[in-house]
Motif scaffolding. Structure first.
Motif, PDB file in Angstrom:
ATOM      1  N   GLN A 276     -56.782  33.267-106.883  1.00  0.00           N
ATOM      2  CA  GLN A 276     -57.338  31.743-107.082  1.00  0.00           C
ATOM      3  C   GLN A 276     -55.693  31.445-107.695  1.00  0.00           C
ATOM      4  O   GLN A 276     -55.438  29.932-108.116  1.00  0.00           O
ATOM      5  CB  GLN A 276     -58.237  31.826-108.623  1.00  0.00           C
ATOM      6  N   ARG A 277     -54.281  31.864-107.666  1.00  0.00           N
ATOM      7  CA  ARG A 277     -53.639  31.709-108.350  1.00  0.00           C
ATOM      8  C   ARG A 277     -52.365  31.611-107.319  1.00  0.00           C
ATOM      9  O   ARG A 277     -51.482  30.975-106.924  1.00  0.00           O
ATOM     10  CB  ARG A 277     -52.634  32.697-108.837  1.00  0.00           C
ATOM     11  N   LEU A 278     -53.464  31.481-105.194  1.00  0.00           N
ATOM     12  CA  LEU A 278     -52.408  30.857-104.290  1.00  0.00           C
ATOM     13  C   LEU A 278     -52.311  29.844-104.723  1.00  0.00           C
ATOM     14  O   LEU A 278     -53.183  29.048-105.080  1.00  0.00           O
ATOM     15  CB  LEU A 278     -52.861  31.791-103.384  1.00  0.00           C
ATOM     16  N   ASP A 279     -51.515  28.776-104.035  1.00  0.00           N
ATOM     17  CA  ASP A 279     -51.917  27.507-104.028  1.00  0.00           C
ATOM     18  C   ASP A 279     -52.871  27.817-102.280  1.00  0.00           C
ATOM     19  O   ASP A 279     -53.190  28.197-102.039  1.00  0.00           O
ATOM     20  CB  ASP A 279     -50.125  26.678-102.652  1.00  0.00           C
ATOM     21  N   PRO A 280     -53.733  25.988-102.770  1.00  0.00           N
ATOM     22  CA  PRO A 280     -54.681  26.084-102.020  1.00  0.00           C
ATOM     23  C   PRO A 280     -54.664  26.014-100.548  1.00  0.00           C
ATOM     24  O   PRO A 280     -54.754  26.224 -99.350  1.00  0.00           O
ATOM     25  CB  PRO A 280     -55.753  24.736-102.440  1.00  0.00           C
ATOM     26  N   ARG A 281     -53.175  25.161-100.223  1.00  0.00           N
ATOM     27  CA  ARG A 281     -52.767  25.039 -98.634  1.00  0.00           C
ATOM     28  C   ARG A 281     -52.617  26.402 -97.950  1.00  0.00           C
ATOM     29  O   ARG A 281     -52.505  26.588 -97.399  1.00  0.00           O
ATOM     30  CB  ARG A 281     -50.742  24.412 -98.649  1.00  0.00           C
TER      31      ARG A 281
ATOM     32  N   LYS B 262     -69.868  25.302-106.737  1.00  0.00           N
ATOM     33  CA  LYS B 262     -69.740  26.559-107.155  1.00  0.00           C
ATOM     34  C   LYS B 262     -68.754  27.673-107.828  1.00  0.00           C
ATOM     35  O   LYS B 262     -68.220  28.255-107.337  1.00  0.00           O
ATOM     36  CB  LYS B 262     -70.057  27.609-104.902  1.00  0.00           C
ATOM     37  N   TYR B 263     -67.238  26.179-106.930  1.00  0.00           N
ATOM     38  CA  TYR B 263     -65.901  26.409-108.218  1.00  0.00           C
ATOM     39  C   TYR B 263     -66.487  27.177-109.933  1.00  0.00           C
ATOM     40  O   TYR B 263     -66.935  26.122-110.522  1.00  0.00           O
ATOM     41  CB  TYR B 263     -64.962  25.430-108.024  1.00  0.00           C
ATOM     42  N   ARG B 264     -65.905  28.221-109.981  1.00  0.00           N
ATOM     43  CA  ARG B 264     -65.481  28.439-111.353  1.00  0.00           C
ATOM     44  C   ARG B 264     -63.652  29.049-111.195  1.00  0.00           C
ATOM     45  O   ARG B 264     -63.120  30.237-111.084  1.00  0.00           O
ATOM     46  CB  ARG B 264     -66.628  29.547-111.731  1.00  0.00           C
ATOM     47  N   PRO B 265     -63.453  28.924-112.322  1.00  0.00           N
ATOM     48  CA  PRO B 265     -61.965  29.337-113.014  1.00  0.00           C
ATOM     49  C   PRO B 265     -62.007  31.205-112.451  1.00  0.00           C
ATOM     50  O   PRO B 265     -63.060  30.809-113.476  1.00  0.00           O
ATOM     51  CB  PRO B 265     -61.354  28.039-114.016  1.00  0.00           C
ATOM     52  N   ARG B 266     -61.129  31.795-112.217  1.00  0.00           N
ATOM     53  CA  ARG B 266     -61.287  33.273-111.998  1.00  0.00           C
ATOM     54  C   ARG B 266     -60.005  33.469-112.717  1.00  0.00           C
ATOM     55  O   ARG B 266     -58.743  32.931-111.229  1.00  0.00           O
ATOM     56  CB  ARG B 266     -61.667  33.762-111.341  1.00  0.00           C
ATOM     57  N   ASN B 267     -59.356  34.044-113.411  1.00  0.00           N
ATOM     58  CA  ASN B 267     -57.793  34.892-113.503  1.00  0.00           C
ATOM     59  C   ASN B 267     -57.404  36.179-112.720  1.00  0.00           C
ATOM     60  O   ASN B 267     -57.650  37.176-113.019  1.00  0.00           O
ATOM     61  CB  ASN B 267     -57.693  35.241-114.870  1.00  0.00           C
ATOM     62  N   THR B 268     -57.291  35.003-110.749  1.00  0.00           N
ATOM     63  CA  THR B 268     -57.249  36.287-109.701  1.00  0.00           C
ATOM     64  C   THR B 268     -55.869  35.938-109.067  1.00  0.00           C
ATOM     65  O   THR B 268     -55.534  34.836-109.125  1.00  0.00           O
ATOM     66  CB  THR B 268     -58.112  36.560-109.003  1.00  0.00           C
ATOM     67  N   PHE B 269     -55.816  37.027-108.137  1.00  0.00           N
ATOM     68  CA  PHE B 269     -54.683  36.529-107.329  1.00  0.00           C
ATOM     69  C   PHE B 269     -55.074  35.149-106.562  1.00  0.00           C
ATOM     70  O   PHE B 269     -53.451  34.699-106.337  1.00  0.00           O
ATOM     71  CB  PHE B 269     -54.258  37.829-106.882  1.00  0.00           C
TER      72      PHE B 269
END
Lengths: 182, 297
Positions: free
Chosen positions: B15-20, B6-13
């Protein structure tokens, strides 16, 4: 039952934990497209039989990892989100079933199949009870809803699947293992 | 690829966060609401809007999540909300213990018998149902975006960097790699069985019979995977897997925004604990404006 080989965690456990998790995740996802029997609010998830089988065949760590990671993968693949308590409950289901490993010597023998199904059902009870009861703290539901609305349908559905599909998987596995010689 | 994330790269705040950061923040909010047992709308409502803001910032398309939201709405509103409205249980005892005006009674009767009783719907139970629905949505809004916004290839690294052992993290990483292969195997098996006259869409008979008929679909893939496993174990053993700590290809580093979100999550958790245990603030009560409004209807 608590000998070294039961609780060993080496390359074999890492690989089969990953395979069990991927199969559990894929089969949970495939359930969205395969018409499965249902009765009332009880749904039957054949993926549970794969989880129990991996626990029985490869031990408690494999069962645990396959349950935790597999449920997370299945939820992620279907887009449900991440529900740690249900993932952990599924892990416990595989771990308890895995305690049967040391007691099983012949995957074709009736008494060993009964042992595997018995431990599998015990795993279903422990895992689903954990997930349902933790929902009281996570979701703020009361014990009646946890037991009647969550635990009972999950327990009945998973028990039926375990009793029917785990023996078939064990007999098929016995044939594959004898051909492979290990 | 027959199975898609379901993941899709989006240039959002988000998604820029570390997954942790994402995972730790979600746990902070869940713990902040559940450990000190927060039932006060003055705390829950701001947290709900914070979760909603973060959810909207993830910019997930509605068509992707429509099915999930329908399921969540049914679960939260009809199962949890209705149960709270009828029974008032699942929260603090003050919901049902303290006197509260009755709005109306719901007659409940056991079918085919004369046994029945009236369930009073009080102002307190109504407010509790609304609070509980909001509380659950606050947590769900943080959980739903995770599969849509975290790259599946970094779950293993994320869990390793959060303290899981190399072996556990590698299991997770390997599972993500196996998944498309097994999905392909399932579909090939289904097609092969269909070519032999096996109609998965037309399973009939009782429940045990229908489950048993799924075996030709499941067994070949599971058995083939056990054979594949032995080959992978040999390959890993030959490369001395597990004999020394390993390095990870993908590296994760916290940025300033991560420290901000982590600090926010920690502050919310500490604030909820201090407010509840230190000042007795955060427990359940029915606000006056709600009582006046609903009784005036």
């Amino acid at each position: 039952m608590n000998d070294k080989s039961t609780w060993e965690f080496g390359t074999r456990q890492v690989v089969y934990g990953a395979i069990g998790a991927a199969l559990y995740g894929v089969l949970s996802w495939a359930s969205n497209f395969v018409p499965l029997p249902a009765a009332g609010n009880v749904t039957f998830r054949p993926a549970v039989a794969v989880l129990i089988f991996f626990g029985v065949a490869y031990g408690p760590w494999v069962g645990f990892l396959a349950g935790v990671i597999g449920n997370t993968l299945g939820d992620a693949l279907s887009g449900w989100g991440f529900y740690w308590n249900w993932s952990l409950g599924n892990g416990l289901m595989g771990l308890v079933a895995g305690l049967a490993m040391a007691a099983i010597s012949d995957f074709r023998a009736q008494k060993d199949i009964i042992k595997a199904v018995g431990w599998g059902i015990a795993g279903v009870a422990v895992g689903m009870l954990f997930a349902s009861l933790t929902e009281m703290f996570v979701g703020g539901i009361d014990i009646n809803t946890a037991l009647v609305g969550y635990f009972t349908p999950a327990f009945i559905g998973n028990t039926v699947v375990t009793a029917i599909l785990v023996p078939i998987l064990m007999i098929a596995f016995a044939a594959v293992a004898s051909r492979r010689g290990r | 690829m027959l199975v898609t994330w379901k993941y899709r790269p989006r240039n959002t705040f988000i998604q820029r966060l570390d997954p942790r950061t994402r995972l730790i923040f979600m746990f902070s909010i869940i713990l902040a609401l559940t450990v000190p047992e927060i039932w006060d709308f003055r705390i829950i409502l701001p947290l709900f809007f914070l979760s909603l803001t973060l959810y909207l910032m993830a910019r997930i398309e509605w068509k992707d999540v429509r099915r999930v939201w329908i399921f969540i709405f049914i679960l939260v509103i009809f199962i949890v909300g209705l149960n709270g409205l009828l029974s008032g249980r699942g929260g603090p005892s003050s919901v049902t213990n303290l006197p509260s005006p009755v709005l109306f009674n719901v007659p409940i009767k056991i079918p085919f018998t004369d046994i029945g009783w009236d369930v009073p719907i009080t102002v307190s139970k109504t407010w509790f149902a609304l609070t509980q629905i909001t509380r659950m949505f606050t947590m769900t809004l943080l959980a739903i975006p995770i599969p849509y916004t975290i790259d599946p290839n970094i779950y293993g690294t994320a869990f390793r960097r959060m303290g899981a052992s190399d072996k556990v993290s590698f299991t997770m990483d390997l599972a993500f790699r196996f998944l498309p292969t097994f999905a392909r195997d399932f579909i090939i098996t289904m097609d092969a069985q269909r070519a032999r006259g096996y109609e998965i869409e037309k399973l009939n008979g009782g429940i045990p019979e229908r489950l048993r008929k799924l075996a030709p679909f499941i067994i070949p893939v599971v058995m083939q995977s056990t054979v594949t496993g032995e080959e992978v174990i040999d390959a890993m053993d030959l490369r001395a897997f597990g004999t020394a700590p390993r390095t990870w290809l993908k590296q994760l580093t916290y940025a300033l925004r991560d420290y901000f979100i982590l600090g926010l999550g920690f502050a919310i958790f500490v604030a909820c604990c201090v407010l509840k245990w230190g000042f007795g603030f955060g427990g359940y009560f029915v606000p006056e404006f709600f009582s006046n409004w609903i009784l005036g209807l």
